[in-house]
Design a protein around this motif. Structure first.
Motif, PDB file in Angstrom:
ATOM      1  N   ASP A 105       0.671  -0.965  -0.066  1.00 12.28           N
ATOM      2  CA  ASP A 105       0.157   0.003   0.212  1.00 12.28           C
ATOM      3  C   ASP A 105       0.896   1.291   0.004  1.00 12.28           C
ATOM      4  OD1 ASP A 105      -2.659   1.269   0.279  1.00 12.28           O
ATOM      5  OD2 ASP A 105      -1.950   1.728   2.263  1.00 12.28           O
ATOM      6  N   SER A 106       2.140   1.134   0.408  1.00 13.07           N
ATOM      7  CA  SER A 106       3.064   2.416   0.448  1.00 13.07           C
ATOM      8  C   SER A 106       3.865   2.409  -0.538  1.00 13.07           C
ATOM      9  CB  SER A 106       3.869   2.264   1.758  1.00 13.07           C
ATOM     10  OG  SER A 106       3.202   2.160   3.029  1.00 13.07           O
ATOM     11  N   ASP A 107       3.416   1.519  -1.860  1.00 19.64           N
ATOM     12  CA  ASP A 107       4.226   1.848  -3.012  1.00 19.64           C
ATOM     13  C   ASP A 107       5.787   1.365  -3.104  1.00 19.64           C
ATOM     14  OD1 ASP A 107       1.980   2.588  -4.671  1.00 19.64           O
ATOM     15  OD2 ASP A 107       2.122   4.461  -3.692  1.00 19.64           O
ATOM     16  N   MET A 108       6.092   0.324  -1.983  1.00 28.82           N
ATOM     17  CA  MET A 108       7.664   0.276  -1.681  1.00 28.82           C
ATOM     18  C   MET A 108       8.013  -0.962  -2.656  1.00 28.82           C
ATOM     19  SD  MET A 108       7.719   0.969   2.170  1.00 28.82           S
ATOM     20  CE  MET A 108       9.692   1.180   2.218  1.00 28.82           C
ATOM     21  N   LEU A 109       6.948  -1.980  -3.035  1.00 32.73           N
ATOM     22  CA  LEU A 109       7.530  -3.001  -3.791  1.00 32.73           C
ATOM     23  C   LEU A 109       7.132  -3.006  -4.993  1.00 32.73           C
ATOM     24  CD1 LEU A 109       5.576  -5.525  -1.472  1.00 32.73           C
ATOM     25  CD2 LEU A 109       7.724  -4.563  -1.029  1.00 32.73           C
ATOM     26  N   ALA A 110       8.339  -3.176  -5.897  1.00 29.17           N
ATOM     27  CA  ALA A 110       8.381  -3.497  -7.226  1.00 29.17           C
ATOM     28  C   ALA A 110       7.280  -4.346  -7.853  1.00 29.17           C
ATOM     29  CB  ALA A 110       9.800  -3.861  -7.765  1.00 29.17           C
ATOM     30  N   ASP A 111       6.614  -3.947  -9.068  1.00 28.24           N
ATOM     31  CA  ASP A 111       6.055  -4.787  -9.682  1.00 28.24           C
ATOM     32  C   ASP A 111       6.857  -5.685 -10.618  1.00 28.24           C
ATOM     33  OD1 ASP A 111       4.065  -6.164 -11.788  1.00 28.24           O
ATOM     34  OD2 ASP A 111       3.420  -4.165 -12.433  1.00 28.24           O
ATOM     35  N   ILE A 112       6.627  -7.080 -10.426  1.00 26.92           N
ATOM     36  CA  ILE A 112       7.720  -8.006 -10.883  1.00 26.92           C
ATOM     37  C   ILE A 112       6.765  -8.863 -11.755  1.00 26.92           C
ATOM     38  CG2 ILE A 112       9.402  -8.101  -8.932  1.00 26.92           C
ATOM     39  CD1 ILE A 112       7.818 -10.667  -8.064  1.00 26.92           C
ATOM     40  N   SER A 113       5.590  -8.311 -12.527  1.00 25.60           N
ATOM     41  CA  SER A 113       4.901  -9.215 -13.298  1.00 25.60           C
ATOM     42  C   SER A 113       5.822  -9.695 -14.482  1.00 25.60           C
ATOM     43  CB  SER A 113       3.726  -8.277 -14.077  1.00 25.60           C
ATOM     44  OG  SER A 113       2.984  -7.736 -13.337  1.00 25.60           O
ATOM     45  N   ASP A 114       6.805  -9.170 -15.042  1.00 24.51           N
ATOM     46  CA  ASP A 114       7.973  -9.618 -16.028  1.00 24.51           C
ATOM     47  C   ASP A 114       8.915 -10.667 -15.587  1.00 24.51           C
ATOM     48  OD1 ASP A 114       9.246  -7.925 -14.515  1.00 24.51           O
ATOM     49  OD2 ASP A 114      10.444  -7.045 -16.009  1.00 24.51           O
ATOM     50  N   TYR A 115       8.735 -11.276 -14.228  1.00 23.40           N
ATOM     51  CA  TYR A 115       9.585 -12.105 -13.660  1.00 23.40           C
ATOM     52  C   TYR A 115       9.115 -13.684 -14.155  1.00 23.40           C
ATOM     53  CZ  TYR A 115      12.162 -15.340 -10.816  1.00 23.40           C
ATOM     54  OH  TYR A 115      12.777 -16.490 -10.179  1.00 23.40           O
ATOM     55  N   GLU A 116       9.734 -14.156 -14.929  1.00 28.35           N
ATOM     56  CA  GLU A 116       9.478 -15.631 -15.600  1.00 28.35           C
ATOM     57  C   GLU A 116       9.193 -16.649 -14.633  1.00 28.35           C
ATOM     58  OE1 GLU A 116      12.116 -16.700 -18.717  1.00 28.35           O
ATOM     59  OE2 GLU A 116      11.591 -14.664 -19.970  1.00 28.35           O
ATOM     60  N   GLY A 117       9.855 -16.509 -13.377  1.00 36.13           N
ATOM     61  CA  GLY A 117       9.815 -17.492 -12.427  1.00 36.13           C
ATOM     62  C   GLY A 117       8.530 -17.571 -11.988  1.00 36.13           C
ATOM     63  N   LEU A 118       7.622 -16.602 -12.027  1.00 35.03           N
ATOM     64  CA  LEU A 118       6.178 -16.703 -11.637  1.00 35.03           C
ATOM     65  C   LEU A 118       5.404 -17.798 -12.106  1.00 35.03           C
ATOM     66  CD1 LEU A 118       5.117 -12.820 -11.487  1.00 35.03           C
ATOM     67  CD2 LEU A 118       5.612 -14.390  -9.460  1.00 35.03           C
ATOM     68  N   SER A 119       5.689 -18.161 -13.384  1.00 31.98           N
ATOM     69  CA  SER A 119       4.761 -19.280 -14.065  1.00 31.98           C
ATOM     70  C   SER A 119       5.021 -20.623 -13.200  1.00 31.98           C
ATOM     71  CB  SER A 119       5.484 -19.521 -15.506  1.00 31.98           C
ATOM     72  OG  SER A 119       6.762 -19.803 -15.587  1.00 31.98           O
ATOM     73  N   ASP A 120       6.136 -20.847 -12.398  1.00 32.52           N
ATOM     74  CA  ASP A 120       6.403 -22.100 -11.782  1.00 32.52           C
ATOM     75  C   ASP A 120       5.408 -22.046 -10.258  1.00 32.52           C
ATOM     76  OD1 ASP A 120       7.777 -23.092 -13.767  1.00 32.52           O
ATOM     77  OD2 ASP A 120       9.599 -22.150 -13.055  1.00 32.52           O
ATOM     78  N   ILE A 121       5.029 -20.836  -9.917  1.00 33.31           N
ATOM     79  CA  ILE A 121       4.544 -20.710  -8.716  1.00 33.31           C
ATOM     80  C   ILE A 121       2.726 -21.345  -8.512  1.00 33.31           C
ATOM     81  CG2 ILE A 121       3.852 -19.305  -6.741  1.00 33.31           C
ATOM     82  CD1 ILE A 121       6.865 -19.773  -7.207  1.00 33.31           C
ATOM     83  N   LYS A 122       2.417 -22.153  -7.609  1.00 33.59           N
ATOM     84  CA  LYS A 122       1.054 -22.536  -7.889  1.00 33.59           C
ATOM     85  C   LYS A 122       0.027 -21.349  -7.683  1.00 33.59           C
ATOM     86  CE  LYS A 122       2.484 -26.727  -5.348  1.00 33.59           C
ATOM     87  NZ  LYS A 122       2.351 -27.567  -3.802  1.00 33.59           N
ATOM     88  N   PRO A 123      -0.977 -21.585  -8.670  1.00 35.47           N
ATOM     89  CA  PRO A 123      -1.773 -20.455  -8.724  1.00 35.47           C
ATOM     90  C   PRO A 123      -2.636 -20.178  -7.150  1.00 35.47           C
ATOM     91  CG  PRO A 123      -2.057 -21.602 -10.490  1.00 35.47           C
ATOM     92  CD  PRO A 123      -1.067 -22.428  -9.543  1.00 35.47           C
ATOM     93  N   ALA A 124      -2.735 -21.047  -6.360  1.00 32.39           N
ATOM     94  CA  ALA A 124      -3.323 -20.885  -4.932  1.00 32.39           C
ATOM     95  C   ALA A 124      -2.537 -19.915  -4.321  1.00 32.39           C
ATOM     96  CB  ALA A 124      -3.460 -22.159  -4.377  1.00 32.39           C
ATOM     97  N   TYR A 125      -1.135 -20.120  -4.369  1.00 31.22           N
ATOM     98  CA  TYR A 125      -0.481 -19.147  -3.360  1.00 31.22           C
ATOM     99  C   TYR A 125      -0.524 -17.792  -3.948  1.00 31.22           C
ATOM    100  CZ  TYR A 125       0.462 -23.028  -0.506  1.00 31.22           C
ATOM    101  OH  TYR A 125       0.370 -24.122   0.432  1.00 31.22           O
ATOM    102  N   GLN A 126      -0.344 -17.707  -5.387  1.00 35.99           N
ATOM    103  CA  GLN A 126      -0.179 -16.352  -6.067  1.00 35.99           C
ATOM    104  C   GLN A 126      -1.745 -15.619  -5.542  1.00 35.99           C
ATOM    105  OE1 GLN A 126       1.463 -15.777  -9.928  1.00 35.99           O
ATOM    106  NE2 GLN A 126       1.873 -17.890 -10.046  1.00 35.99           N
TER     107      GLN A 126
END
Length: 430
Positions: A105-126
Motif C-alpha cells: 500500500d505504501s508503494d515500496m514493492l516493485a511490480d515483478i509481473s515480468d519475472y518469468e519464475g512466476l509461471s512455476d508458482i502454484k496459482p493458489a498461493y499467488q
C-alpha cells in the motif's frame, strides 16, 4: 519517486525507531569490486543456517553478483526503521500477512509481473497474495516461496493402535474426541497461556466456516463479524471440552511436551510445532489432517498461507540481478533444501519431498484446496489473539463478537476509507 517517502512514515510507530541501534548487524556484507551487490533481508531467524548455505553457494557460482543475506532477529521492526532511513535492501523475504499489505500500500514493492519464475508458482498461493491487497492493484509484487499448514496434528501410532478413523466433518470429529476420551486418553492439547496459540484452532475453523474474504467484505460494509464468526466462536468453545481442565495454565512448550509424551492424541496446531514436539520425543510418528470444522466434508479446506515470499524493492537499482537471485533460490534443489530443514510446504510446482507430518494433507496441497490464515488480515494493534483468549475464558460470544466489530472499525479506519474511495471511483468510472 511516487509518494513513498510520506507513506513510509505511516507504516511505523514511534517504537520502531528503537531498532535503529540494531541496524549495524543488518548492513550489506563485504563490497566486491566489479560485482553487482544484492542485499536480501529475510525475517525468519530460525532459517539462518540454510540461508547462510544458500548465500555461500550463490557467491561461489556467480562471478558478476555478490549476494548478502541478512537474517536478523526482529527483522520486521528493523526493516521498517531502515525504510524510514532510506536504507533499503534489494530484496526482502517476508510472510504473506498484513505487513505485506502495508508495504504494498505504501508503494515500496516493485511490480515483478515480468519475472518469468512466476509461471512455476502454484496459482493458489499467488491468489493468496493477491487477496492481501487492500484494494486491487495492477501487477504482481511477491514471489511465494514456501508455505505452512495448520489443522490437527495427531499421534499416528496411537490412532493405528486403537483403530481410530480420520474425521471428515465436525460430527465425526466430536465423535472421535468422545471415543478417545472413552479410552482414557485426553483428545486435545492446548497451550492457551500463550495467547498466540489461540489463533491456531481459530484460523483452522474459520477457513471452513467463514468466507475467505470476510475481512474484505467487512471493509466494504457488506457484512459484520458478528454474523460470519458466530459458528467459529461456538465451535472454539466446544473444543475446550476435549482439552485439559485448565487450558490457560499451559503454554506452547507445555502443550508440545504433553502431546509428545502421549498425554493427548491430537494437537490443534500447525506443522511448525513439529520440531518442538520432536525435541521431546524424536521417534514420535506425527501426521496431520485438515480441521473438519464444517458438517459438509467438501467445505473443509486446508489452512495454509505464504510463510515466506520474496519481494523486490521499488528502490532497487539492480532488478535484473535481483531476478537472478530469485532464479537461484527457486531451483528445485534449493527449495528442497529449505523444505527439509523447515518442514515447509513448497509454493512452487514440482515433485518435492514433503515432511511425513504432511502426509494427511498432501492431497489438499496438490489440489490447491487451501485458504489463507484469517489472522493474516488482522492489524496487530487489535491483538485478536488476546481477544480470543479472553473470550475463551469468559465464554460470552455476543460480547466477543461485538468487540471484534467495534475494534475492527477502530483499527482499520484508514483502510476502510481507502476501500470506500476505491469503490466510489470504480463506480464513477463505469
Amino acid at each position: 519517486m511516487k509518494r513513498r517517502s510520506v507513506r513510509r512514515l505511516s507504516l511505523l510507530t514511534a517504537g520502531t525507531m528503537l531498532a535503529a541501534l540494531a541496524l549495524t548487524g543488518c548492513q550489506s556484507g563485504e563490497k566486491n569490486s566489479g560485482k553487482v551487490e544484492i542485499e536480501l533481508v529475510q525475517y525468519k531467524p530460525e532459517a539462518v543456517e540454510v540461508f547462510k548455505e544458500l548465500e555461500e553457494e550463490f557467491n561461489a557460482s556467480h562471478d558478476d553478483i555478490h549476494l548478502t543475506i541478512d537474517s536478523p532477529n526482529e527483522a520486521m521492526t528493523i526493516l521498517k526503521t531502515r525504510f524510514v532511513r532510506e536504507d533499503i535492501p534489494d530484496i526482502i523475504g517476508i510472510g504473506g500477512d498484513i505487513n505485506y499489505s502495508y508495504f504494498l500500500d505504501s508503494d515500496m514493492l516493485a511490480d515483478i509481473s515480468d519475472y518469468e519464475g512466476l509461471s512455476d508458482i502454484k496459482p493458489a498461493y499467488q491468489d493468496i497474495l493477491k487477496a492481501l491487497e487492500f484494494v486491487p492493484e495492477e501487477g504482481v509484487y511477491g514471489v511465494p516461496y514456501v508455505a505452512n499448514a495448520a489443522g490437527v496434528l495427531y499421534n499416528r501410532e496411537m490412532f493405528e493402535e486403537h483403530g481410530w478413523e480420520i474425521p471428515e466433518n465436525w460430527e465425526e470429529f466430536t465423535a472421535l474426541c468422545e471415543e478417545i476420551e472413552a479410552a482414557g486418553i485426553r483428545p486435545l492439547s492446548f497451550g492457551f497461556k500463550d495467547t498466540w496459540t489461540c489463533l491456531a484452532p481459530w484460523n483452522a475453523l474459520a477457513v471452513d466456516l467463514a468466507p475467505a474474504d470476510v475481512c474484505s467484505q467487512v471493509n466494504k460494509g457488506e457484512t459484520k463479524f458478528k454474523d460470519e464468526y458466530r459458528e467459529v466462536s461456538e465451535k472454539m468453545l466446544e473444543l475446550l471440552d476435549y482439552g485439559p481442565e485448565d487450558p490457560f495454565a499451559y503454554g506452547y512448550n507445555d502443550a508440545c511436551t504433553a502431546f509428545a509424551n502421549g498425554e493427548s492424541a491430537m494437537y490443534t496446531i500447525g506443522s511448525y510445532a513439529v520440531p518442538q514436539i520432536k525435541s521431546v520425543n524424536p521417534d514420535m510418528y506425527i501426521d496431520s489432517f485438515v480441521m473438519p470444522g464444517s458438517s459438509e466434508a467438501d467445505e473443509n479446506v486446508l489452512n495454509s498461507g505464504v510463510d515466506l515470499q520474496f519481494c523486490v524493492m521499488e528502490d532497487s537499482e539492480n532488478k535484473e540481478a535481483a531476478y537472478e537471485v530469485l532464479d537461484f533460490l527457486l531451483k528445485d534443489e534449493n527449495v528442497q533444501k529449505y523444505l527439509d530443514e523447515q518442514n515447509a510446504v513448497p509454493c512452487k510446482e514440482g515433485d518435492f519431498d514433503l515432511a511425513p507430518m504432511l502426509d494427511g494433507v498432501k492431497s489438499f496441497i496438490e489440489e490447491g484446496r487451501m485458504t489463507d490464515y484469517q489472522d493474516h488480515y488482522y492489524p496487530s494493534e487489535m491483538a485478536v489473539d488476546a481477544q480470543i483468549q479472553t473470550f475463551l475464558l469468559k465464554q460470552d460470544t455476543d460480547a466477543f463478537l461485538k468487540k471484534f466489530d467495534t475494534d475492527w472499525l477502530r483499527y482499520n479506519r484508514d483502510i476502510i476509507r481507502k476501500v470506500e474511495d476505491y469503490e466510489a471511483n470504480k463506480g464513477s468510472s463505469k
